[in-house]
Scaffold this active site. Structure first.
Site, short mmCIF file in Angstrom:
data_model
loop_
_atom_site.label_atom_id
_atom_site.label_comp_id
_atom_site.label_asym_id
_atom_site.label_seq_id
_atom_site.Cartn_x
_atom_site.Cartn_y
_atom_site.Cartn_z
N CYS A 77 0.92 -1.07 0.02
CA CYS A 77 0.05 0.12 0.06
C CYS A 77 0.93 1.15 -0.02
CB CYS A 77 -1.06 0.03 1.22
SG CYS A 77 -1.89 1.28 1.47
N CYS A 440 4.18 22.18 9.25
CA CYS A 440 3.84 20.99 8.94
C CYS A 440 5.02 20.40 8.11
CB CYS A 440 2.60 20.59 7.95
SG CYS A 440 2.24 21.91 6.91
#
Ligand code: SAH
Length: 482
Positions: A77, A440
């Protein structure tokens, strides 16, 4: 060095994207699925001029920080990159990443002395309140992590699957559950598959642009236990939507019983129309299928209405902790004037408004500002004012027009590219007592701190927050003083 060459290397460090870094004859080789401390046999898959990419073939000596991934598709994934590393090590890697940037890019000597704390999650799983699953079809059912026998009810040859894309491709890895999302997702995935298979709902094909069902989006209010399910379709004419609602209700009931979560509610079922041949998941039109078109949730004690399209923090628990730190650094007494720049839907502004005299927020996306105003009204908050526009323009004009009045506290929470220099100049000229930088991206944070420190501001302290466990993303909250 050539493609397909095999080497044994020791992994020394990790990139910002979560790839292990080793060396072959002084040349850096980046290898997915490895951990610092591993000795691994790798196969070269791509050679660039000064670095190469390798694939893990065999683990010769496992790093002490390795753990067994809890997800059966961790390696395939494209979502999580750190499932094979212990959470303690993950937090250390993140904190080191921030410190390295502050040192290398920010020119701050021994940044560790300013580090106040590294705040990880209590439980680094099940933290995301929003999931977006692409939909596909498979000729032979092949679902990872499925329980035995659970697929026997399907008689069709080809089967609908939901999942995530493998890294850097659009090839879908089917899943039954995702361990960073809410437990209810497993039941929703099941419901959509049953509906699509039983009623022969066609699935969108990116290559041809044909087929109906594109994505399934789920949002959960973690504090309220309210669920929204949104199916994204390429055309309004979707048959049997009543059956979808019924199947979703049935599966949510199953979830409530099996996971002992009686107060959980399916509040909203909506359908979003996206006709465009694009990677963007949502289109502009959303149609209500059942219930209401939004769910409610809280960050701290501030209430939010969240629709399919609204921006909302994906990890509400860590977000309220992080905002708690912003609040602490802001040191408000009730008399202060505060600017919240890059305010999004006004979360930080509303959080701070209770302890400040006046809060101004600025945000570039008009819809976000409209949500911010609605959220203020929803919470009966009157001492906030929101502006639409670029922070660097709006705040700079405001500063001029207001006669350069005093500002006590400035908060910035910019996107990854960091703050515009024009805005930093204005902030310096505003001479706030305190500035809080929520970031961030440690690299642009360090660049901006260097700029501010060179112009007379001081770094007092910083804290590191993990909002996205199992990825290398990291959030930093810095306190600066005049
Ligand atoms: N503080 C908010 C979200 C911050 S994300 C929260 O906690 O929810 C960064 C935000 O900055 C985004 O909403 C983005 O739309 C906005 N943005 C990007 N560039 C901007 C600019 N030049 N001026 C103002 N806002 C900007």
């Amino acid at each position: 060095m050539e493609k397909n060459d095999i080497f044994n290397i020791r992994i020394e460090d990790m990139t910002d994207e979560g790839l292990g870094i080793g060396h072959v004859d002084g040349m850096a080789v980046f290898v997915k699925d490895t951990a610092p401390g591993d000795v691994a046999e790798i196969r070269i898959v791509k050679v660039k001029r000064s670095y190469a990419f390798g694939r893990l073939e065999k683990l010769i000596e496992a790093s002490a920080d390795r753990v067994e991934p809890s997800c059966p598709v961790a390696r395939q994934c494209g979502g999580c990159t750190l499932q094979h590393i212990s959470y303690e090590k993950e937090l250390e890697l993140k904190s080191d990443r921030v410190a390295n940037c502050l040192k290398r890019i920010g020119g701050i000597d021994s940044p560790e002395q300013y580090l106040e704390g590294v705040y990880g999650m209590d439980e680094p799983e099940r933290y995301r309140n929003k999931m977006q699953f692409p939909v596909s079809r498979r000729d032979r059912p092949e679902v990872y992590g499925s329980e035995k026998g659970s697929m026997s009810v399907f008689s069709c040859k080809s089967r609908t699957v939901l999942g995530f894309y493998a890294g850097r491709t659009h090839s879908l890895i089917p899943i039954k559950d995702c361990i960073i999302g809410h437990r209810v997702n497993k039941y929703i995935i099941d419901a959509v598959i049953r509906w699509a298979d039983n009623y022969k709902i066609s699935v969108y094909d990116e290559k041809t642009g044909e087929g109906l069902l594109r994505h399934v989006l789920t949002r959960v209010g973690f504090k309220t236990g309210q669920l929204m399910v949104c199916i994204v379709v390429s055309n309004k004419k979707v048959p049997y939507t009543d059956k979808l609602v019924a199947e979703l209700s049935r599966q949510v009931d199953r979830y409530k019983a099996e996971c002992s979560d009686e107060s959980f509610r399916l509040r909203s079922v909506v359908m979003n129309i996206n006709k465009e041949r694009t990677n963007k998941i949502l289109g502009n039109e959303t149609i209500l299928l059942n219930g209401q078109d939004y769910i409610t949730d809280y960050i701290g004690d501030i209430k939010f209405h969240i629709s399919a399209q609204s921006f909302y923090q994906v990890n509400p628990w860590q977000t309220s902790r992080l905002y708690g730190k912003v609040m602490e650094y802001a040191g408000l007494t009730g008399k202060e004037t505060v600017w919240d720049m890059y305010c999004g839907i006004g979360t930080i502004s509303l959080f701070l408004s209770k302890a400040a005299r006046k809060v101004y927020g600025v945000e570039i996306v008009p819809q976000a500002v409209s949500d911010a105003r609605d959220n203020a009204a929803l919470n009966d908050i009157e001492n906030v004012e929101f502006f639409v526009g670029k922070a660097e323009d709006v705040v700079t004009n405001w500063h001029e027009v207001s006669g350069k009045g005093h500002i006590d506290v400035v908060v910035v929470d910019p996107p990854r590219k960091g703050c515009d220099e024009k805005l930093l100049d204005t902030i310096i000229d505003m001479k706030p007592d305190r500035m809080i930088y929520v970031s961030c991206d440690p690299a642009t944070l360090a660049r901006d701190l260097k700029y501010l420190i060179a112009r007379g501001m001081n770094l007092e302290k910083y804290s590191v927050y993990d909002q996205f466990s199992r990825s290398m993303h990291v959030e930093t909250v810095c306190l600066l003083s005049k």
